[in-house]
Design an enzyme around this catalytic site. Structure first.
Site, PDB file in Angstrom:
ATOM      1  N   ASP A  16      35.032  36.813  45.611  1.00 55.55           N
ATOM      2  CA  ASP A  16      35.287  37.878  44.638  1.00 55.55           C
ATOM      3  C   ASP A  16      34.502  39.153  44.946  1.00 55.55           C
ATOM      4  O   ASP A  16      34.146  39.899  44.038  1.00 55.55           O
ATOM      5  CB  ASP A  16      34.960  37.416  43.200  1.00 55.55           C
ATOM      6  CG  ASP A  16      35.665  36.118  42.855  1.00 55.55           C
ATOM      7  OD1 ASP A  16      36.850  36.012  43.189  1.00 55.55           O
ATOM      8  OD2 ASP A  16      35.027  35.236  42.278  1.00 55.55           O
ATOM      9  N   LYS A  19      37.440  41.843  48.730  1.00 54.97           N
ATOM     10  CA  LYS A  19      37.998  41.891  50.099  1.00 54.97           C
ATOM     11  C   LYS A  19      39.349  42.591  50.132  1.00 54.97           C
ATOM     12  O   LYS A  19      39.644  43.321  51.051  1.00 54.97           O
ATOM     13  CB  LYS A  19      38.149  40.472  50.650  1.00 54.97           C
ATOM     14  CG  LYS A  19      36.825  39.786  50.918  1.00 54.97           C
ATOM     15  CD  LYS A  19      37.024  38.359  51.367  1.00 54.97           C
ATOM     16  CE  LYS A  19      37.329  37.403  50.250  1.00 54.97           C
ATOM     17  NZ  LYS A  19      36.219  37.066  49.368  1.00 54.97           N
ATOM     18  N   GLY A  43      42.251  34.938  44.977  1.00 57.80           N
ATOM     19  CA  GLY A  43      43.011  35.892  44.189  1.00 57.80           C
ATOM     20  C   GLY A  43      42.557  37.276  44.595  1.00 57.80           C
ATOM     21  O   GLY A  43      41.537  37.761  44.132  1.00 57.80           O
ATOM     22  N   HIS A  44      43.274  37.864  45.533  1.00 61.61           N
ATOM     23  CA  HIS A  44      42.867  39.181  46.039  1.00 61.61           C
ATOM     24  C   HIS A  44      43.611  40.269  45.271  1.00 61.61           C
ATOM     25  O   HIS A  44      44.809  40.441  45.426  1.00 61.61           O
ATOM     26  CB  HIS A  44      43.135  39.277  47.543  1.00 61.61           C
ATOM     27  CG  HIS A  44      42.263  38.333  48.329  1.00 61.61           C
ATOM     28  ND1 HIS A  44      42.418  38.103  49.668  1.00 61.61           N
ATOM     29  CD2 HIS A  44      41.217  37.573  47.941  1.00 61.61           C
ATOM     30  CE1 HIS A  44      41.503  37.235  50.068  1.00 61.61           C
ATOM     31  NE2 HIS A  44      40.766  36.888  49.028  1.00 61.61           N
ATOM     32  N   THR A 132      39.394  25.529  41.102  1.00 57.91           N
ATOM     33  CA  THR A 132      40.464  26.358  40.556  1.00 57.91           C
ATOM     34  C   THR A 132      41.660  25.490  40.132  1.00 57.91           C
ATOM     35  O   THR A 132      42.632  26.010  39.596  1.00 57.91           O
ATOM     36  CB  THR A 132      40.938  27.390  41.598  1.00 57.91           C
ATOM     37  OG1 THR A 132      41.393  26.674  42.747  1.00 57.91           O
ATOM     38  CG2 THR A 132      39.821  28.334  41.998  1.00 57.91           C
ATOM     39  N   GLN A 225      37.392  33.414  49.649  1.00 56.70           N
ATOM     40  CA  GLN A 225      36.144  32.867  49.079  1.00 56.70           C
ATOM     41  C   GLN A 225      34.931  33.545  49.757  1.00 56.70           C
ATOM     42  O   GLN A 225      35.055  34.664  50.220  1.00 56.70           O
ATOM     43  CB  GLN A 225      36.079  31.343  49.206  1.00 56.70           C
ATOM     44  CG  GLN A 225      37.070  30.600  48.313  1.00 56.70           C
ATOM     45  CD  GLN A 225      38.468  30.523  48.876  1.00 56.70           C
ATOM     46  OE1 GLN A 225      38.655  30.209  50.032  1.00 56.70           O
ATOM     47  NE2 GLN A 225      39.460  30.800  48.064  1.00 56.70           N
ATOM     48  N   THR A 302      41.874  32.003  37.623  1.00 55.72           N
ATOM     49  CA  THR A 302      41.740  31.147  36.434  1.00 55.72           C
ATOM     50  C   THR A 302      41.390  31.918  35.166  1.00 55.72           C
ATOM     51  O   THR A 302      41.413  31.351  34.074  1.00 55.72           O
ATOM     52  CB  THR A 302      40.633  30.101  36.677  1.00 55.72           C
ATOM     53  OG1 THR A 302      39.421  30.804  36.979  1.00 55.72           O
ATOM     54  CG2 THR A 302      40.969  29.183  37.839  1.00 55.72           C
ATOM     55  N   GLY A 303      41.018  33.187  35.294  1.00 58.70           N
ATOM     56  CA  GLY A 303      40.637  33.987  34.123  1.00 58.70           C
ATOM     57  C   GLY A 303      39.271  33.623  33.561  1.00 58.70           C
ATOM     58  O   GLY A 303      38.860  34.149  32.531  1.00 58.70           O
ATOM     59  N   SER A 412      31.550  51.115  48.383  1.00 63.50           N
ATOM     60  CA  SER A 412      32.665  51.344  47.483  1.00 63.50           C
ATOM     61  C   SER A 412      32.119  51.718  46.107  1.00 63.50           C
ATOM     62  O   SER A 412      31.243  51.046  45.575  1.00 63.50           O
ATOM     63  CB  SER A 412      33.531  50.084  47.410  1.00 63.50           C
ATOM     64  OG  SER A 412      34.495  50.234  46.405  1.00 63.50           O
ATOM     65  N   VAL A 413      32.642  52.809  45.550  1.00 66.03           N
ATOM     66  CA  VAL A 413      32.140  53.283  44.258  1.00 66.03           C
ATOM     67  C   VAL A 413      33.215  53.280  43.167  1.00 66.03           C
ATOM     68  O   VAL A 413      33.034  53.865  42.106  1.00 66.03           O
ATOM     69  CB  VAL A 413      31.524  54.706  44.387  1.00 66.03           C
ATOM     70  CG1 VAL A 413      30.267  54.669  45.230  1.00 66.03           C
ATOM     71  CG2 VAL A 413      32.531  55.692  44.963  1.00 66.03           C
TER      72      VAL A 413
HETATM   73  P1  IMP Z   1      38.418  25.055  44.899  1.00 67.83           P
HETATM   74  O1  IMP Z   1      38.419  25.970  46.076  1.00 67.83           O
HETATM   75  O2  IMP Z   1      39.549  25.308  43.931  1.00 67.83           O
HETATM   76  O3  IMP Z   1      38.315  23.613  45.294  1.00 67.83           O
HETATM   77  O4  IMP Z   1      37.089  25.356  44.045  1.00 67.83           O
HETATM   78  C1  IMP Z   1      35.805  25.060  44.538  1.00 67.83           C
HETATM   79  C2  IMP Z   1      34.778  26.088  44.067  1.00 67.83           C
HETATM   80  O5  IMP Z   1      35.052  27.327  44.714  1.00 67.83           O
HETATM   81  C3  IMP Z   1      34.821  26.380  42.562  1.00 67.83           C
HETATM   82  O6  IMP Z   1      33.497  26.667  42.132  1.00 67.83           O
HETATM   83  C4  IMP Z   1      35.665  27.634  42.469  1.00 67.83           C
HETATM   84  O7  IMP Z   1      35.369  28.391  41.312  1.00 67.83           O
HETATM   85  C5  IMP Z   1      35.244  28.369  43.741  1.00 67.83           C
HETATM   86  N1  IMP Z   1      36.291  29.255  44.262  1.00 67.83           N
HETATM   87  C6  IMP Z   1      37.428  28.908  44.910  1.00 67.83           C
HETATM   88  N2  IMP Z   1      38.118  29.993  45.265  1.00 67.83           N
HETATM   89  C7  IMP Z   1      37.412  31.056  44.850  1.00 67.83           C
HETATM   90  C8  IMP Z   1      37.613  32.466  44.963  1.00 67.83           C
HETATM   91  O8  IMP Z   1      38.581  32.973  45.532  1.00 67.83           O
HETATM   92  N3  IMP Z   1      36.638  33.250  44.412  1.00 67.83           N
HETATM   93  C9  IMP Z   1      35.531  32.717  43.813  1.00 67.83           C
HETATM   94  N4  IMP Z   1      35.317  31.418  43.687  1.00 67.83           N
HETATM   95  C10 IMP Z   1      36.232  30.592  44.210  1.00 67.83           C
END
Ligand code: IMP
Length: 423
Positions: A16, A19, A43-44, A132, A225, A302-303, A412-413
């Site tokens: 997050d 990217k 989630g980009h 997620t 990630q 996931t919000g 980035s600002v």
């Molecule tokens: P999984 O990748 O769904 O198995 O989740 C494993 C861990 O990685 C959890 O703590 C998620 O919240 C975290 N995670 C997975 N994808 C992202 C992402 O794109 N951004 C931030 N955290 C992520």
């Protein structure tokens, strides 16, 4: 002809980092944008021509119509979610068919993988990872167990292979006494997604990428990630299930380490983490709430509320080492515009001992050691170049550079493409 190169753009904290925006800014410099790991857990978010898109599996280079985009062999793909994502882009006028190439070696996320994800999390109780729920762990587990289904499998005797793996999953779920699920609707959509996927260019992307490189074309490897969620180097077991680090670029695309040129490491001017697991710099006070509110720190997939804290230089230096980061990119600096003071963790105190090395395990008796900075207390968006930035802000950036030994090249600002200062 001079061979092309691969540059990697990696989140180096807990994901997050933003990217998507940087890929969008960088894309004009490249011929190909490729994802090498992860799947719809990513989630980009990209704001493009006033419209917001959240990309999950499709590379962020898709908005530049003359670029090839690749989903590499290191990725996992859920046909139903892919179909929804692709159709949204097609409806917005982006034709994907000729420009999006998908590796036949990428693994498929089955509906039962998602059920298994939920079942394993439920079985863990309080120790859950906080995934997620997209089936990422079970899919990579099947890959490692050599029983997974790959994209190439949809081209030959697919129904048979699908039925066999689904039956195996159902047996595991029965053994776990996890029987309260119904995938009927989901499966219907998923099978439609498989059909839809057949219409894409499913290919040996590793051969394709190496051909592009030979032709002198440059590739941007888009990470998903972050380093601290890497299956090997992250805060295990609170991690994702792929190699999110620069090593993953080689295995997830099929390129050699000598083809990699720059490794861009992205971090935010503060830190966040979604899901469970250690986060030593987490703020449980008003400052944490302010970072979340001002920085809109809610999960794109996931919000969920993101946990917020200060920059952790112990983790950052570790990530720089693991990835071989050559340039840093600092995002969302504007979120702290109104802060009186800003802190940065420079070491950890563990049981009376101070260390600046990232430990094997983060335990309850770990305390971050902070250095405090005066805030810049002005709107950073006002400035068009690094030189114009207020001294207080430059002190913060230059401290991070000195501590890490890596230049902060881009700052980035704001969310807009234009709100990016390149030094
Ligand atoms: P999984 O990748 O769904 O198995 O989740 C494993 C861990 O990685 C959890 O703590 C998620 O919240 C975290 N995670 C997975 N994808 C992202 C992402 O794109 N951004 C931030 N955290 C992520």
């Amino acid at each position: 002809m001079k061979k092309g190169k691969v540059d990697a753009l990696l989140g180096i904290v807990f994901g997050d980092e933003g990217k998507g925006k940087v890929v969008d800014v960088f894309t004009p410099e490249y011929d190909v944008v490729a994802r090498f790991a992860g799947g719809p857990n990513a989630g980009h978010t990209i704001i493009f021509e006033g419209k917001k898109f959240v990309l999950r599996s499709i590379p962020s280079g898709i908005f530049a119509k003359d670029k090839v985009n690749i989903i590499g062999n290191g990725c996992v793909i859920a046909p139903d979610l892919f179909m929804a994502e692709a159709k949204e882009l097609e409806a917005a006028g982006y034709d994907l068919k000729g420009r999006l190439h998908i590796s036949k070696r990428a693994h498929l996320i089955l509906p039962t993988h998602r059920v298994l994800d939920r079942a394993y999390e439920a079985a863990k109780g309080k120790a859950k990872v906080g995934t997620t729920g997209k089936g990422i762990g079970p899919t990579y587990s099947d890959k490692a167990a050599r029983i997974g289904l790959r994209v190439g499998d949809i081209l030959d005797r697919f129904e048979e292979k699908y039925a066999a793996l689904k039956a195996r999953h159902k047996q595991i779920l029965k053994d776990l006494h996890y029987t309260d699920y119904d995938i009927t609707d989901e499966e219907k959509l998923w099978l439609e997604g498989v059909e839809y996927l057949r219409g894409f260019h499913l290919t040996d992307t590793e051969i394709e990428i190496n051909r592009y490189l030979k032709e002198g074309k440059n590739v941007l490897a888009e990470g998903a990630q972050g380093t601290m969620l890497d299956i090997d180097h992250g805060t295990y077991p609170f991690v994702s299930s792929s190699n999110t680090t620069s090593g993953g670029v080689c295995t997830g695309l099929g390129v050699g380490p000598t083809d990699i040129r720059e490794v861009f490491g992205i971090f935010k001017a503060y830190s966040t983490r979604v899901g469970s697991g250690p986060f030593p710099v987490e703020l449980f006070d008003e400052t944490g709430d302010t970072l979340r509110e001002v920085g809109h720190e809610y999960g794109a997939v996931t919000g969920r509320n993101r946990r917020c804290g200060w920059v952790d230089l112990v983790a950052l230096k570790y990530a720089i080492m693991i990835n071989g980061v050559t340039q840093l990119i600092m995002m969302k600096s504007d979120v702290m515009n109104d802060f009186e003071t800003i802190r940065v963790a420079t070491a950890y105190e563990i049981g009376g001992r101070t260390t600046s090395e990232f430990p094997y395990e983060i335990t309850g008796d770990l305390r971050p050691v902070y250095t405090e900075f005066e805030g810049w207390k002005c709107d950073l968006r006002r400035y068009g170049s690094y030189e114009e930035f207020p001294e207080a802000f430059k002190r913060y950036v230059e401290f991070i550079e000195r501590q890490t030994g890596v230049p902060v090249k881009i700052i980035s600002v704001g969310p807009d493409r234009g709100e990016t200062i390149v030094r």
